[in-house]
Design a protein around this motif. Structure first.
Motif, PDB file in Angstrom:
ATOM      1  N   ASN A   1      -5.833   4.692   3.825  1.00 32.73           N
ATOM      2  CA  ASN A   1      -5.640   3.249   4.017  1.00 32.73           C
ATOM      3  C   ASN A   1      -4.349   2.962   4.775  1.00 32.73           C
TER       4      ASN A   1
ATOM      5  N   THR B   1       0.832  -1.205   0.000  1.00 32.40           N
ATOM      6  CA  THR B   1       0.000   0.000   0.000  1.00 32.40           C
ATOM      7  C   THR B   1       0.867   1.255   0.000  1.00 32.40           C
TER       8      THR B   1
ATOM      9  N   SER C   1      -4.727   3.818   8.445  1.00 29.82           N
ATOM     10  CA  SER C   1      -5.513   2.786   9.126  1.00 29.82           C
ATOM     11  C   SER C   1      -4.682   1.526   9.353  1.00 29.82           C
TER      12      SER C   1
END
Length: 272
Positions: free
Chosen positions: A241, A203, A244
């Motif tokens: 994202n 990510t 998190s």
């Protein structure tokens, strides 16, 4: 970890690297070049591990000639990536495309002309590195993993979305690359959540790729503001994202295990 295990792993990964190099020299195929460079990253990760857990700090220096070949190939790979990005975002710029294709064609031709020299450089490095493989005990490997995870946790808490975030990804990838080699050493000492760490680094990788893409399309040569706006909007979601995923990093990166001494659940990350 026995030196025999280290040598077996080194041989396997080195043969894979060598195979991709030879295939690229024959065909100029971009996927072979990519796989060649990935193998270099994996091998470098191993020497970083060994350098930090043994009395052989000179391994990275002996691997440096291979890294030079890696960097030499980087120009070809970067131009290929630029063309891929322009295709993904629908950028039509003949001068840009022609320029990148020229970089690739000339780069491949020059790389292939140096093929014998590169092959010898890599072969010589292999002989030296295999000769100097150190003995590394399991406790040192486990301690290294715990120390690195704590460092990454601290970095994630303070780095923000700067180049430091990309550095965090590199640190995570070193642990992930070495996990297959280190798994036995970690058994019973540290539970390592490879799936979570892989997801986090991938990510972060997407976020960084978008940063690179935005810089490319902001250049005077392309200067496509609508595309840059689209990329930045997309990256805002990826940043959420990452935030998190990075919350409670140590808890997610490791799992709890039962201590044989008192049968209480303790975090492996705490070093118990």
């Amino acid at each position: 970890m026995k030196k025999k295990e280290e040598a077996k792993y080194l041989d396997k990964e080195w043969v894979a690297m060598d195979t991709h190099l030879k295939n690229f020299l024959k065909t100029g195929d971009q996927e072979e070049l990519h796989k060649f460079r990935v193998q270099i990253k994996k091998l470098r990760a191993m020497f970083i591990l060994f350098g930090d857990t043994s009395n052989q700090p000179g391994l990275l220096k002996e691997f440096k000639p291979v890294r030079k070949v890696f960097k030499y190939a980087g120009t070809i790979r970067d131009a290929h990536t630029n063309l891929q990005l322009s295709e993904v975002y629908g950028i039509k710029n003949e001068a840009f495309e022609t320029g990148q294709q020229k970089i690739i064609a000339e780069g491949i031709a020059q790389f292939q002309s140096n093929g014998k020299k590169f092959t010898k450089t890599i072969s010589d490095a292999y002989k030296q590195l295999k000769k100097h493989l150190p003995a590394v005990n399991n406790s040192s490997i486990a301690a290294y993993y715990k120390r690195q995870l704590r460092e990454i946790a601290t970095n994630l808490a303070v780095s923000g979305f700067t180049e430091d975030m990309h550095t965090n990804r590199k640190l995570i990838k070193i642990l992930v690359y070495n996990y297959k080699l280190s798994e036995k050493a970690l058994n019973g000492s540290l539970s390592f959540n490879k799936e979570y760490l892989d997801k986090l680094q991938e990510t972060i990788g997407k976020w960084h790729d978008n940063i690179v893409a935005a810089q490319l399309f902001s250049s005077p040569e392309l200067n496509d503001k609508p595309v840059v706006t689209k990329i930045n909007r997309k990256n805002a979601g990826i940043k959420r994202n990452i935030t998190s995923l990075a919350e409670d990093f140590m808890k997610k990166a490791t799992t709890v295990e039962v201590s044989p001494d008192n049968n209480q659940m303790k975090s492996a990350a705490d070093g118990h």
